[in-house]
Design a protein around this motif. Structure first.
Motif, mmCIF file in Angstrom:
data_model
loop_
_atom_site.group_PDB
_atom_site.id
_atom_site.type_symbol
_atom_site.label_atom_id
_atom_site.label_comp_id
_atom_site.label_asym_id
_atom_site.label_seq_id
_atom_site.Cartn_x
_atom_site.Cartn_y
_atom_site.Cartn_z
ATOM 1 N N LEU A 36 0.829 -1.224 0.032
ATOM 2 C CA LEU A 36 -0.022 0.066 0.028
ATOM 3 C C LEU A 36 0.740 1.141 -0.008
ATOM 4 O O LEU A 36 2.074 1.212 0.564
ATOM 5 N N SER A 37 0.203 2.366 -0.608
ATOM 6 C CA SER A 37 0.840 3.747 -0.603
ATOM 7 C C SER A 37 1.166 4.027 0.887
ATOM 8 O O SER A 37 0.137 3.969 1.755
ATOM 9 N N ALA A 38 2.097 4.932 1.068
ATOM 10 C CA ALA A 38 2.092 5.734 2.444
ATOM 11 C C ALA A 38 0.675 6.441 2.769
ATOM 12 O O ALA A 38 0.288 6.476 3.949
ATOM 13 N N GLU A 39 0.169 7.131 1.760
ATOM 14 C CA GLU A 39 -1.042 7.812 1.865
ATOM 15 C C GLU A 39 -2.124 6.828 2.308
ATOM 16 O O GLU A 39 -2.907 7.001 3.278
ATOM 17 N N ASP A 40 -2.340 5.509 1.656
ATOM 18 C CA ASP A 40 -3.131 4.716 2.075
ATOM 19 C C ASP A 40 -3.094 4.369 3.612
ATOM 20 O O ASP A 40 -4.141 3.969 4.273
ATOM 21 N N LEU A 41 -1.781 3.892 3.931
ATOM 22 C CA LEU A 41 -1.464 3.361 5.481
ATOM 23 C C LEU A 41 -1.694 4.534 6.245
ATOM 24 O O LEU A 41 -2.518 4.320 7.216
ATOM 25 N N GLN A 42 -1.778 5.960 6.146
ATOM 26 C CA GLN A 42 -2.117 6.744 6.991
ATOM 27 C C GLN A 42 -3.462 7.252 6.889
ATOM 28 O O GLN A 42 -4.344 6.999 7.930
ATOM 29 N N LEU A 93 -3.308 1.863 8.916
ATOM 30 C CA LEU A 93 -2.647 0.400 8.934
ATOM 31 C C LEU A 93 -1.195 0.384 8.924
ATOM 32 O O LEU A 93 -0.503 1.372 8.757
ATOM 33 N N ILE A 94 -0.662 -0.706 9.231
ATOM 34 C CA ILE A 94 0.774 -0.982 9.055
ATOM 35 C C ILE A 94 1.137 -1.974 8.197
ATOM 36 O O ILE A 94 0.004 -3.002 7.809
ATOM 37 N N GLN A 95 2.084 -2.031 7.327
ATOM 38 C CA GLN A 95 2.246 -3.432 6.586
ATOM 39 C C GLN A 95 3.708 -3.804 6.559
ATOM 40 O O GLN A 95 4.514 -2.904 7.092
ATOM 41 N N PHE A 96 3.986 -4.959 6.425
ATOM 42 C CA PHE A 96 5.436 -5.769 6.188
ATOM 43 C C PHE A 96 5.438 -6.573 5.516
ATOM 44 O O PHE A 96 4.508 -7.383 5.269
ATOM 45 N N GLN A 153 17.184 1.272 3.074
ATOM 46 C CA GLN A 153 16.105 2.287 3.628
ATOM 47 C C GLN A 153 14.866 1.688 4.180
ATOM 48 O O GLN A 153 14.152 2.579 4.512
ATOM 49 N N SER A 154 14.451 0.359 4.162
ATOM 50 C CA SER A 154 13.538 -0.199 4.498
ATOM 51 C C SER A 154 12.102 0.477 3.582
ATOM 52 O O SER A 154 11.022 0.556 4.104
ATOM 53 N N ASN A 155 12.499 0.804 2.480
ATOM 54 C CA ASN A 155 11.612 1.136 1.589
ATOM 55 C C ASN A 155 10.555 0.032 1.002
ATOM 56 O O ASN A 155 10.845 -0.247 -0.446
ATOM 57 N N PHE A 156 9.956 -0.699 1.593
ATOM 58 C CA PHE A 156 8.756 -1.703 1.187
ATOM 59 C C PHE A 156 7.908 -1.301 0.280
ATOM 60 O O PHE A 156 7.547 -2.024 -0.319
ATOM 61 N N ASN A 157 7.800 0.193 -0.135
ATOM 62 C CA ASN A 157 6.693 0.399 -0.984
ATOM 63 C C ASN A 157 7.183 0.438 -2.572
ATOM 64 O O ASN A 157 6.742 0.489 -3.547
ATOM 65 N N GLU A 158 8.696 0.206 -2.325
ATOM 66 C CA GLU A 158 9.260 -0.035 -3.794
ATOM 67 C C GLU A 158 8.851 -1.346 -4.489
ATOM 68 O O GLU A 158 9.148 -2.396 -3.888
#
Length: 350
Positions: A82-88, A92-95, A260-265
């Motif tokens: 999910l995008s950072a915007e949707d998480l906010q 939600l959190i995601q991993f 960077q822990s950029n899991f959205n990539e």
């Protein structure tokens, strides 16, 4: 929470007679059909030592996202972050839980797995229906020693909202401006009219096996378990590679996940001579604030057990387990979940 329909995948059902109290409040998840074998196998191992039932509905990534946004399940599962915007927006959190890859699969009589080589340009041509025969000059030039039939290429694709489709179309959009403009990247694609549409990864496998001279795409674990015929793909470094766990891990190592822990990539079209060009992660999505503390803690303990004890299961199912450094960052996210008063849940990894 209502139980899922009996037709859905139910993991841990066999232990209900032994631990009836656990069965009254199962942990419910839904989403990625590609990840079903992983969560199913994790749950089989987990319930042997824990009085909990894990129910998982492999309804597709977009359905899993919808259900967790609606708080209809305890966790959602998706092959797309999910995008950072949707998480906010939805709190939600995601991993990620593992790494895999999307693999073009074929059923061409007489052709063995890995024998046919394709480039991104040819793959775009086939799925956009610009290339319609197996002996097309573009395919023949790449495979001079393969006896290609004159037959029409039968294209099979997912009709339901699929993270596998998202990652596949994300790759095609990265390598082709024409694809990006015409079809784009999405869970559901408006395919050309002569593409046969099928629901679910298992449906893709069954249809491909019954359709000579066909091509489709599916997650790697289905390729191995169903002994499907895969192709080699030319990657971003110009090297033809075969799909395998080492090539998925190579793509991960050329991403910002580790640094960077950029899991959205997304992990498609990464550099590296060994990288598989359609690598993908699969994700768990949970609310930041628990609606039911006990069930949320049960879900968190289940996934922590999967990370700590389930690496051999991940590898046996032909996924790639996450490096320890990434798992450590995931645990930090997992322990950030709170109760409805804002207090962090009191639990410890299994």
């Amino acid at each position: 929470m209502a139980m899922f329909n009996i037709k859905h995948i139910v993991v841990g059902l066999a232990v209900c007679s032994l631990v009836p109290l656990a069965c009254a409040e199962p942990v419910n998840g839904a989403g990625s059909s590609a990840a079903k074998p992983l969560y199913e196998k994790w749950a089989e191992g987990y319930v042997k030592k824990n009085s909990v039932v894990i129910q998982y509905e492999p309804s597709g990534s977009s359905a899993g996202i919808k259900k967790i946004k609606e708080k209809a399940v305890d966790f959602g599962a998706s092959d797309v972050a999910l995008s950072a915007e949707d998480l906010q927006k939805f709190q939600l959190i995601q991993f990620p839980s593992a790494i895999s890859g999307v693999v073009p699969i074929i059923n061409v009589p007489g052709v063995r797995s890995g024998e046919i080589k394709l480039t991104s340009e040819v793959l775009v041509g086939i799925f956009s229906r610009q290339i319609t025969k197996w002996n097309d000059p573009a395919i023949a030039a790449l495979n001079p020693n393969v006896a290609l039939p004159k037959a029409q290429i039968a294209v099979i694709a997912r009709v339901d909202g699929s993270g596998t489709t998202y990652n596949f179309s994300d790759y095609l959009s990265k390598v082709s401006a024409a694809w990006k403009t015409t079809f784009g990247t999405n869970f559901i694609i408006k395919w050309p009219s002569d593409v046969q549409l099928v629901k679910g990864s298992s449906g893709i496998v069954a249809t491909l096996k019954q359709t000579p001279n066909s091509i489709s795409y599916v997650d790697y674990n289905y390729v191995v378990q169903d002994k499907l015929t895969s192709v080699q793909l030319k990657n971003a470094d110009g090297v033809f590679v075969a799909p395998k766990p080492a090539s998925f891990e190579a793509a991960l190592n050329h991403s910002t996940w580790k640094t960077q822990s950029n899991f959205n990539e997304t992990l498609t079209e990464k550099s590296g001579a060994e990288s598989w060009p359609i690598t993908m992660g699969t994700f768990i999505i949970m609310p930041k604030m628990a609606a039911n503390n006990d069930k949320t803690i049960a879900a968190l303990k289940f996934f922590s057990w999967g990370f700590m004890q389930g690496d051999s299961v991940v590898n046996s199912l032909d996924f790639v387990h996450l490096p320890d450094a990434i798992q450590a960052k995931i645990f930090k996210q997992m322990t950030s979940i709170t109760d409805n008063k804002g207090n962090r849940l009191n639990w410890s990894p299994m």
